[in-house]
Design a protein around this motif. Structure first.
Motif, PDB file in Angstrom:
ATOM      1  N   ILE A 402       0.844  -1.204   0.000  1.00  0.00           N
ATOM      2  CA  ILE A 402       0.000   0.000   0.000  1.00  0.00           C
ATOM      3  C   ILE A 402       0.881   1.256   0.000  1.00  0.00           C
ATOM      4  O   ILE A 402       0.654   2.191  -0.783  1.00  0.00           O
ATOM      5  N   ARG A 403       1.858   1.280   0.893  1.00  0.00           N
ATOM      6  CA  ARG A 403       2.734   2.453   0.977  1.00  0.00           C
ATOM      7  C   ARG A 403       3.466   2.701  -0.338  1.00  0.00           C
ATOM      8  O   ARG A 403       3.513   3.835  -0.848  1.00  0.00           O
ATOM      9  N   GLN A 404       4.040   1.648  -0.931  1.00  0.00           N
ATOM     10  CA  GLN A 404       4.818   1.814  -2.152  1.00  0.00           C
ATOM     11  C   GLN A 404       3.922   2.212  -3.320  1.00  0.00           C
ATOM     12  O   GLN A 404       4.313   3.043  -4.162  1.00  0.00           O
ATOM     13  N   ALA A 405       2.735   1.626  -3.422  1.00  0.00           N
ATOM     14  CA  ALA A 405       1.819   1.953  -4.513  1.00  0.00           C
ATOM     15  C   ALA A 405       1.376   3.418  -4.423  1.00  0.00           C
ATOM     16  O   ALA A 405       1.294   4.110  -5.448  1.00  0.00           O
ATOM     17  N   CYS A 406       1.089   3.885  -3.201  1.00  0.00           N
ATOM     18  CA  CYS A 406       0.711   5.286  -3.024  1.00  0.00           C
ATOM     19  C   CYS A 406       1.864   6.210  -3.411  1.00  0.00           C
ATOM     20  O   CYS A 406       1.675   7.230  -4.089  1.00  0.00           O
ATOM     21  N   LYS A 407       3.057   5.840  -2.986  1.00  0.00           N
ATOM     22  CA  LYS A 407       4.242   6.648  -3.288  1.00  0.00           C
ATOM     23  C   LYS A 407       4.494   6.710  -4.794  1.00  0.00           C
ATOM     24  O   LYS A 407       4.751   7.789  -5.365  1.00  0.00           O
ATOM     25  N   ASP A 408       4.417   5.550  -5.477  1.00  0.00           N
ATOM     26  CA  ASP A 408       4.666   5.510  -6.920  1.00  0.00           C
ATOM     27  C   ASP A 408       3.603   6.271  -7.697  1.00  0.00           C
ATOM     28  O   ASP A 408       3.898   6.962  -8.685  1.00  0.00           O
ATOM     29  N   VAL A 440      -4.316   2.848   6.536  1.00  0.00           N
ATOM     30  CA  VAL A 440      -4.456   3.412   5.190  1.00  0.00           C
ATOM     31  C   VAL A 440      -4.411   4.937   5.240  1.00  0.00           C
ATOM     32  O   VAL A 440      -3.741   5.580   4.421  1.00  0.00           O
ATOM     33  N   HIS A 441      -5.121   5.527   6.199  1.00  0.00           N
ATOM     34  CA  HIS A 441      -5.126   6.992   6.343  1.00  0.00           C
ATOM     35  C   HIS A 441      -3.708   7.507   6.586  1.00  0.00           C
ATOM     36  O   HIS A 441      -3.289   8.508   5.980  1.00  0.00           O
ATOM     37  N   GLN A 442      -2.973   6.827   7.448  1.00  0.00           N
ATOM     38  CA  GLN A 442      -1.605   7.250   7.764  1.00  0.00           C
ATOM     39  C   GLN A 442      -0.717   7.195   6.520  1.00  0.00           C
ATOM     40  O   GLN A 442       0.081   8.108   6.269  1.00  0.00           O
ATOM     41  N   LEU A 443      -0.869   6.137   5.722  1.00  0.00           N
ATOM     42  CA  LEU A 443      -0.044   5.999   4.517  1.00  0.00           C
ATOM     43  C   LEU A 443      -0.411   7.041   3.465  1.00  0.00           C
ATOM     44  O   LEU A 443       0.457   7.540   2.743  1.00  0.00           O
ATOM     45  N   LEU A 444      -1.677   7.373   3.361  1.00  0.00           N
ATOM     46  CA  LEU A 444      -2.087   8.419   2.429  1.00  0.00           C
ATOM     47  C   LEU A 444      -1.495   9.772   2.828  1.00  0.00           C
ATOM     48  O   LEU A 444      -1.005  10.524   1.995  1.00  0.00           O
ATOM     49  N   LEU A 449      -0.839  11.150  -1.267  1.00  0.00           N
ATOM     50  CA  LEU A 449      -1.782  10.725  -2.305  1.00  0.00           C
ATOM     51  C   LEU A 449      -3.216  11.020  -1.876  1.00  0.00           C
ATOM     52  O   LEU A 449      -3.618  10.656  -0.773  1.00  0.00           O
ATOM     53  N   PRO A 450      -4.018  11.664  -2.730  1.00  0.00           N
ATOM     54  CA  PRO A 450      -5.434  11.894  -2.399  1.00  0.00           C
ATOM     55  C   PRO A 450      -6.172  10.567  -2.228  1.00  0.00           C
ATOM     56  O   PRO A 450      -5.882   9.593  -2.934  1.00  0.00           O
TER      57      PRO A 450
END
Length: 585
Positions: A402-408, A440-444, A449-450
């Protein structure tokens, strides 16, 4: 009420004992302090003479034994003991008084007492000797230890047996199996070990709660016990795992026959709190001495065979063989390498774009997990993901994904190359965690990422989980603006009610319905039905595995909104995806 010290002294001086002898004087408790201690003591206190005649008893003694002081004083202490112990006590007291040795006796003994109603109970008793004038007296202090003994027995039971089902625990089972192996070394008989894992129990536990799950395990254990012989040993070694050891008779049933009978015993549904529940089983079998010479070896090999039964879909019986040992060793080697890969950050994400079927423009992308091993190159997800799930690594991996996908995705948006939603597959254990939404909120927040640019994909088995936690998680994600998609729709058991309650934004049509879409009329009918249902529920649809122009044309004609597959683009790591997008700007 117990007699006061003064009153008891008067009685002792004037009364005759039940055995015809004069009761002695008791001047030692004349003080007010001694009287207060005697009457206020929580423990029962009694005084007897050398003939065992009760001279005094406090209130606690009356309460403990159910007699009042008038019923006890002047009587032999043996009235407070069961018959066998009473006779033994009389002889012991006589021998002691006849001896020249004088010492404190009986400190901390456990004895059996008897109440007025005839009931017996365990006592902790301390007895000491003292003299008043020329009279030899004994004082006994005791209390009921029924609860302590029950607790001690319970602890001893738990050391050997499972507290829920009463089956042998792992330690006791191994000891029992070792004993059986020692016995069979001399007579040449074989022992079968059956490792049983319940199919479908986790879903019942998740959907109906642990209390129902525990009740089900008790009923299953009872059915197994009824199916087995008294000489067979049944153990519970995990949440829904049972083991059985059976000394085989050369002329009797085979291990497979016994395993079949155990599976048969589960076919009738279980009724718990007006719920009708059904479970199956996967069973692995190993034999002593064919497959192993120690209890641990035979147990491990039965476990390996059970795991193979699970891999094959469950509900079956598998015998251990050398090929399974080799496969197990491969799995453990893979597991070791995977753990190392996680720590060294050797996992990576590839992205497969999703396209609007009408405009053929990118409208989303799916993050796909890949593992590039330093020795063997890319390892197929079909190889390592089942192992990661089995051994509890997918929650850790899922958080990283999740973290990497949001970052990418944020990298692509900021570069102006692509501004679409990234879809991430979420495993059941991670989605069911209580703190998943907060994660999920923390990673966003940390990646910037919106929320509307993240889509979480779950499979049907997660969606059909009726636990409160799953519904609550879905509701919180929806409120946060995070999209939810059902992956591989149509290959499991879906409920329209669950689709509505979980507020899915998208249904992904499984590639198995797309592969033969242009030739198979059944697949065409299924796809049309899914599209019609999705439209009625205001959900978008994505067809997976589009590889031909003909498949695309059919899906465009029947109204599928999005698609992904090799016809559009293959999965690509981020650098390659960036190049691909730049070339097509």
């Amino acid at each position: 009420m117990s007699a006061s010290v003064t009153e008891m002294k008067k009685r002792i001086e004037v009364n005759q004992g039940a055995e015809g002898e004069e009761l002695g004087t008791w001047d030692g408790l004349e003080s007010a302090l001694a009287a207060a201690i005697f009457n206020a003591a929580v423990d029962a206190i009694m005084v007897i003479n050398a003939r065992g005649i009760l001279q005094a008893a406090n209130q606690s003694a009356e309460t403990l034994f159910g007699f009042n002081s008038e019923e006890m004083l002047g009587k032999n202490i043996s009235m407070l003991m069961p018959a066998p112990y009473a006779h033994e006590h009389d002889g012991y007291l006589y021998n002691y008084c006849a001896s020249a040795e004088r010492k404190i006796i009986g400190i901390g003994r456990e004895v059996t007492g008897q109440r007025k109603d005839g009931s017996c109970f365990p006592l902790h008793l301390s007895v000491s000797e003292f003299r008043q004038d020329d009279q030899q007296l004994f004082v006994g202090i005791c209390h009921d230890i029924s609860e302590r003994r029950k607790f001690t027995e319970h602890i001893a039971f738990l050391a050997k047996y499972d507290g829920l089902t009463g089956c042998a625990n792992r330690r006791e089972f191994i000891e029992g199996l070792s004993t059986a192996i020692d016995a069979c070394q001399s007579n040449g008989r074989k022992i079968a070990v059956l490792f049983i894992d319940l199919d479908g129990f986790k879903q019942i536990n998740d959907n109906h709660g642990h209390q129902v799950g525990d009740s089900l395990l008790k009923l299953i254990a009872k059915r197994f016990q009824k199916t087995l012989r008294d000489s067979d040993l049944l153990g519970r070694v995990g949440g829904d795992e049972f083991v059985v050891s059976i000394i085989l008779d050369s002329k009797g049933e085979t291990a497979s026959h016994i395993a079949s009978r155990l599976m048969e015993s589960l076919k009738e549904p279980f009724i718990i709190d007006d719920r009708t529940l059904s479970v199956g089983a996967s069973i692995g079998i190993s034999l002593y001495p064919d497959d192993g010479l120690t209890a641990d070896e035979v147990m491990n090999e039965a476990d390996i065979a059970m795991y193979q039964a699970k891999v094959e879909g469950g509900g079956c019986i598998r015998l251990f063989d050398q090929a399974l040992r080799e496969r197990s060793e491969q799995v453990y080697r893979l597991l070791s390498r995977l753990r190392k890969a996680i720590s060294l950050e050797q996992l990576e994400l590839h992205y497969q774009l999703q396209f609007d079927i009408q405009t053929l423009q990118p409208c989303g992308m799916e993050a796909l997990l890949r593992w590039r091993d330093g020795v063997n190159g890319l390892v197929s997800p079909d190889q390592f993901i089942p192992v990661a799930l089995e051994y509890g690594l997918m929650t850790t991996i899922g958080r990283w994904v999740i973290r990497q996908a949001c970052k990418d995705n944020m990298t692509l948006i900021e570069a102006g190359l692509l501004d679409v939603t990234v879809a991430v597959n979420i495993c059941a254990p991670l989605f069911s965690e209580a703190g998943f939404c907060a994660l999920v909120h923390q990673l966003l927040v940390s990646t910037g990422l919106p929320a509307e640019r993240l889509e979480l994909e779950i499979t049907e088995d997660v969606a059909m989980n009726s636990s409160v936690q799953v519904l609550q998680t879905s509701d919180e994600l929806h409120k946060a603006g995070i999209r939810l998609a059902m992956d591989d729709f149509g290959v499991g058991f879906s409920s329209l009610d669950r689709l509505k309650k979980l507020r899915f934004d998208k249904l992904k049509i499984d590639r198995s319905f797309v592969a033969d879409l242009t030739e198979n009329h059944s697949d065409q009918a299924i796809v049309k039905a899914i599209l019609g249902m999705a439209k009625g529920l205001s959900m978008r649809t994505v067809a997976e595995g589009i590889e031909t122009e003909e498949q695309l044309a059919f899906l465009r004609e029947v109204g599928c909104s999005q698609g992904q597959g090799f016809w559009f683009a293959r999965p690509m790591p981020l650098p390659e995806l960036i190049n691909w997008l730049q070339e097509r700007r």
